[in-house]
Design an enzyme around this catalytic site. Sequence first.
Site, PDB file in Angstrom:
ATOM      1  N   ASP A 147       0.840  -1.206   0.000  1.00  0.00           N
ATOM      2  CA  ASP A 147       0.000   0.000   0.000  1.00  0.00           C
ATOM      3  C   ASP A 147       0.876   1.258   0.000  1.00  0.00           C
ATOM      4  O   ASP A 147       0.356   2.377  -0.046  1.00  0.00           O
ATOM      5  CB  ASP A 147      -1.036  -0.014   1.134  1.00  0.00           C
ATOM      6  N   SER A 148       2.196   1.065  -0.017  1.00  0.00           N
ATOM      7  CA  SER A 148       3.108   2.182  -0.286  1.00  0.00           C
ATOM      8  C   SER A 148       2.792   2.812  -1.638  1.00  0.00           C
ATOM      9  O   SER A 148       3.257   3.914  -1.934  1.00  0.00           O
ATOM     10  CB  SER A 148       4.564   1.704  -0.261  1.00  0.00           C
ATOM     11  N   GLU A 167       9.486  -3.951  10.255  1.00  0.00           N
ATOM     12  CA  GLU A 167       9.898  -2.659   9.676  1.00  0.00           C
ATOM     13  C   GLU A 167      10.465  -1.762  10.777  1.00  0.00           C
ATOM     14  O   GLU A 167       9.826  -1.549  11.818  1.00  0.00           O
ATOM     15  CB  GLU A 167       8.693  -1.979   8.999  1.00  0.00           C
ATOM     16  N   ASP A 221      -0.888  -6.164   0.076  1.00  0.00           N
ATOM     17  CA  ASP A 221      -1.280  -5.511   1.325  1.00  0.00           C
ATOM     18  C   ASP A 221      -2.790  -5.382   1.437  1.00  0.00           C
ATOM     19  O   ASP A 221      -3.472  -5.029   0.459  1.00  0.00           O
ATOM     20  CB  ASP A 221      -0.698  -4.092   1.371  1.00  0.00           C
ATOM     21  N   LYS A 248      -0.977  -9.401   3.399  1.00  0.00           N
ATOM     22  CA  LYS A 248      -0.243  -8.838   4.541  1.00  0.00           C
ATOM     23  C   LYS A 248      -1.113  -7.788   5.208  1.00  0.00           C
ATOM     24  O   LYS A 248      -1.763  -7.000   4.518  1.00  0.00           O
ATOM     25  CB  LYS A 248       1.067  -8.217   4.041  1.00  0.00           C
TER      26      LYS A 248
HETATM   27  O1  KIV Z   1       3.569  -1.079   1.545  1.00  0.00           O
HETATM   28  C1  KIV Z   1       4.746  -1.434   1.496  1.00  0.00           C
HETATM   29  O2  KIV Z   1       5.475  -1.194   0.540  1.00  0.00           O
HETATM   30  C2  KIV Z   1       5.294  -2.127   2.646  1.00  0.00           C
HETATM   31  C3  KIV Z   1       6.781  -2.171   2.763  1.00  0.00           C
HETATM   32  C4  KIV Z   1       7.263  -0.882   3.323  1.00  0.00           C
HETATM   33  C5  KIV Z   1       7.244  -3.319   3.541  1.00  0.00           C
HETATM   34  O3  KIV Z   1       4.580  -2.588   3.473  1.00  0.00           O
END
Ligand code: KIV
Length: 269
Positions: free
Chosen positions: A41-42, A178, A80, A109
Amino acid sequence: MLEKIYTLSKSGEKIAMLTCYDATFAKLMEHAGVDILLVGDSLGMVLQGAENTLNVSMHHMTYHTKMVKNGAPNTPIMADMPIGSYEQDNEAAYKNALWLVKSGAQIVKFEGGGKRVETARYLVEHGIPVCAHLGFTPQSVNQLGGYKIQGKTDESAAQILQDAIDMSEAGASFVLLEMVPAALAKQITESIHCPTIGIGAGVDCTGQVLVLQDLLGIYTGAASKHPAEFKNPRFVRNFLQDTNSVQSAVAAYVKAVKDKSFPAAQHSY
Ligand code: KIV
């Protein structure tokens, strides 16, 4: 597909994971030997230009998961669960996790321990592999008071360790750590049954993940901010600056994870 990853981690070989949001990069990463693609979700920050991940929706996540699946049909995909898609109750979490699976993800995740352990247990019992995201959890950035290292006090380190043990016992396939001290990540990795994936968590995790745009050195913060205001977190390394192509940069990242030269001490807390 996940069996290959477990075999790899049991053999002691490090797992190289990268975030990925589209088919072109997914194909490139599959051919560069990335072990797992994370549709993170980044994307709210690196694709949409927001300051955090709080506006990402299930529609965004399923759209990008499908694109990644199209580009990398033979690589495991972790997706995510965005904020609001898993916290309310287990049935809603299952419905949304299943939507991600139908879009191409093999693992979902979500962030947090505590109450989330029951969510993990429920999803696993219903056939959906889970990764628990512990330590700094970006969806809680407002509660955590910003982008800060977690697990620095004895009390918070003990809590993260306990959450990791509980998640592993609930059947989580991975624990992602993290921004936690390297010594804590090592202790967690040695204490649980499933592999750990680190980002800002030292070299002793079972595997590593980076955000693609960080690896390429092209992320300069939210769209609203001037690039000069941006400072990379300590755990970021630009792999493009020492190579002559995006493919070579991704391959260099995979190699550095496998030979344990990344993350080095200067990327760890
Ligand atoms: O959303 C994402 O990219 C993440 C990473 C920072 C591990 O959860």
